[in-house]
Design an enzyme around this catalytic site. Structure first.
Site, PDB file in Angstrom:
ATOM      1  N   THR B  13      28.420  29.271  -7.905  1.00  0.00           N
ATOM      2  CA  THR B  13      29.557  29.920  -7.268  1.00  0.00           C
ATOM      3  C   THR B  13      30.873  29.625  -7.993  1.00  0.00           C
ATOM      4  OG1 THR B  13      28.412  29.694  -5.174  1.00  0.00           O
ATOM      5  CG2 THR B  13      30.748  30.206  -5.063  1.00  0.00           C
ATOM      6  N   VAL B  14      31.147  28.351  -8.197  1.00  0.00           N
ATOM      7  CA  VAL B  14      32.409  27.996  -8.851  1.00  0.00           C
ATOM      8  C   VAL B  14      32.404  28.462 -10.304  1.00  0.00           C
ATOM      9  CG1 VAL B  14      33.935  26.092  -9.529  1.00  0.00           C
ATOM     10  CG2 VAL B  14      32.812  26.052  -7.297  1.00  0.00           C
ATOM     11  N   GLY B 187      28.524  30.718   5.382  1.00  0.00           N
ATOM     12  CA  GLY B 187      28.484  30.265   3.988  1.00  0.00           C
ATOM     13  C   GLY B 187      29.368  29.061   3.726  1.00  0.00           C
ATOM     14  N   LYS B 205      35.798  11.841  -2.315  1.00  0.00           N
ATOM     15  CA  LYS B 205      37.131  12.317  -2.699  1.00  0.00           C
ATOM     16  C   LYS B 205      38.196  11.257  -2.449  1.00  0.00           C
ATOM     17  CE  LYS B 205      35.788  17.126  -1.797  1.00  0.00           C
ATOM     18  NZ  LYS B 205      35.601  18.108  -0.691  1.00  0.00           N
TER      19      LYS B 205
END
Lengths: 429, 429
Positions: B13-14, B187, B205
């Site tokens: 996707t990215v 999604g 993160k």
């Protein structure tokens, strides 16, 4: 450890903040930069005023030339503000091979084309993070963080003074005059706050943001601008009842007829993130084709935040010096002008407050003028008798072109039943 | 015009977003960078899947080695995710003299110490803007924009999936299970959403953000972590009534006993800017000693925003290549470990919901256990009969040390009148 030598011109509020950061966070800055930022000279005409801190002996001088002409100095920080003599100082510094860091949005917006060209020719950058948005690194965000995007719109609350004033009016129900007095008392407005109140400061900043984001030079003098001088407590109360907050917005949008740049009081719906940006806070909302919508918010004025941006620029300039690199692509476009969309072409919704004599048929006459101009009415909100036998007719229009709205408003204001000037405030949905 | 050659590993996707940006905004990127970013090879195991776009013939390959071992390629983009074989690919690329751009927070948080050291040794940077906060340039903001500041605290909503789930629970009053199903359907959650729900992704993160901000390496495995699996619609409703929103917050604070790093569901008062960050939006709130409080908000997930961050990194790496500079100071500290504050030392307010048998004197017994532990009660909010003859005792404590609170809670849960496990949620004021 390498040293980078800095000269600071203008030891006022922000300047004192810069010297304080360089003292307090010296170790941390050296570690992060891999070099020491050393303040070698500070010039100010006033050597007496107490800035709440001390400089080492021999650093303070009244003579800015001792900075500009010193070949040892790597970076000049210009914090005197205004156009002259700041411009000359910046040009001389660049020509002397120095990097320049400045917070002077007026200088850059009004004379930046010359200055940035000069910088390009001598391959020395002008760093100006502190010129917009106080401590928010908005210049870096646009130039680097979002550099992969085509930016389609920017909405900014970029003047802390007017935002503080509007917030107090809105929260306390006080008049503009009272809020301005309060802002002066709190140190958030200058003695002569015209630059802020008239939206000039916001327009300066908008010129810089849009030049960066849209890739062409935005001519400050052609930015459409309305200040907050006409905003009344009455309109704040009415629009609050409709679910809106009045903000002085700086708007930049890509439109089919060019870049639509303007600064004016704007109704922002309460669900919009910008409506909650209060007091001296600044915020910039950006839309990019891939990054989508983002908002960056922080204290937009004051010693600490602005000085934080100046020192970030010093570190950026320092990294450039350490890397031996003078060849970054132009920081801001000066080789082509941004085509501006005429204000008459702008389309938005409008809030109208029309003071009329309380008489049957008045609304019909107003509605028919609007209708003839192709302007449809979304809602007639309120109609209650108030002062001197007049009633305010309050309308929200649907999307309407500025030109048509202006023509209709002119006609309406000449109706015999209309007393006083109709108020119009644009809406950003 | 100079060309910078890029190889992309992982065309999901990215990755597809990255190839789309490089195609669509190619002219704009070249103008801003002063060089062309040319995608010369894309590796993915799945050559068949429709990404909604075409690559020039010969670019797509199944063999990542054709990128890693190609001496012509300047920058490798690693987008396959996970620890292996990503780690090996990054190391080989760095050793081959390439810059690496990655969105792989798991890899960097868990094996970053080795990777960043390797990068330092071979003088090639790893760029990881896309690993945190989607399109928000938060890495650049901390590293460069706020570099003059000592950062005292970071509060982040940095996982879009859990924020989407909590928002739907809060707005629609649905259960966690229903909201998770909804997120999968939309999604926004993977088939196995454990990494998100358990707070692991947020902790990855947070490790990166705090390593950057606090100047020492944060050991991911030692970050205190609670996910949202225990959050019930009931607690969302009760706390909403008290003026709070439940968010999965990543918290990093400088404290006297070290860096206080944790990820857990948190009550955020509705007046706090973070409480209005909804859906897949991410936001990071930062406090610096000079910049003061700032908040940065944008879409935290999805193809466009994350790809926007990857391409910003490509341009940054490109600028570095063009300048011929390999000597930036370490991007992130690996030479010293961040001392972490034990979770037991954390002090905050707490929301408690204790299911008890409806009987006189129950509250007194709970209050006396809390009192004996030195925990004072701010308010007892609600006490109404609900299911199976039980009532919830709902308490807000004043500031209390984690250790004391935990001890008291253990005692309370063993009271004969208490049925089921008491719920405790920390409050961030």
């Amino acid at each position: 450890m390498k040293e980078i030598k800095i000269g600071l011109i203008g030891w006022g509020t922000v300047g004192a903040g810069v010297t304080r950061i360089l003292q307090k966070n010296s170790a941390l800055i050296s570690r992060r930069l891999g070099a020491r930022l050393r303040l070698v000279r500070v010039a100010d005409l006033n050597l007496k005023r107490d800035r709440g801190m001390k400089l080492a002996p021999g650093i303070l001088t009244r003579d800015a030339a001792r900075i500009i002409e010193d070949p040892e100095i790597d970076i000049v920080v210009e914090l005197i503000g205004g156009l002259d003599p700041a411009e000359g100082m910046v040009i001389s510094s660049l020509r002397g091979g120095k990097r320049v860091v400045t917070a002077n949005k007026a200088l850059l917006a009004e004379r930046g084309k010359t200055l940035f060209r000069e910088a390009g020719q001598v391959r020395r950058r002008i760093f100006f993070e502190a010129s917009v948005g106080g401590g928010i690194p908005i210049i870096k965000i646009i130039r680097e963080g979002l550099s992969a995007n085509r930016i389609s719109s920017i909405l900014g609350i970029i003047n802390g003074t007017t935002n503080y004033i509007l917030t107090r009016m809105s929260e306390e129900g006080i008049t503009l005059a009272a809020a301005v007095r309060g802002a002066k008392k709190a140190g958030y407005a200058e003695k002569n706050p015209a630059l802020d109140l008239e939206g000039i400061d916001s327009a300066h900043k908008l010129a810089l943001l849009s030049s960066l984001a849209f890739g062409g030079w935005a001519d400050f003098s052609r930015i459409y601008r309305e200040g907050i001088n006409e905003i009344t407590d009455e309109d704040i109360a009415y629009t609050a009842g409709l679910g809106y907050t009045i903000k002085l917005l700086a708007v930049a949008k890509q439109s089919p007829s060019g870049a639509d740049l303007r600064v004016h009081p704007t109704l922002v719906p309460r669900r919009h993130l910008l409506s909650a940006v209060n007091g001296i806070f600044n915020a910039v909302y950006l839309e990019g084709d891939f990054s989508k919508s983002q908002i960056f918010q922080g204290e937009g004025a004051g010693q600490g935040p602005t000085a934080s941006a100046v020192v970030a620029d010093l570190m950026e300039a320092g990294r450039e010096i350490l890397s031996g690199n003078d060849s970054t692509p132009p920081f801001i476009a000066t080789d082509r002008d941004l085509k501006l969309a005429p204000i008459g072409e702008v389309v938005c919704r409008h809030y109208l407050r029309i003071p009329v004599i309380d008489r049957p048929g008045v609304l019909a006459r107003i509605a028919s003028i609007l209708g003839a101009g192709g302007i449809s009415i979304d809602s007639v909100i309120q109609r209650q008798r108030y002062k001197r036998g007049l009633v305010p007719v309050i309308l929200m229009t649907n999307q309407a072109r500025e030109k048509a709205l202006q023509t209709a408003l002119d006609k309406i204001s000449h109706l015999e039943v209309v007393r006083g000037t109709p108020v119009r405030i644009r809406v950003e949905d």
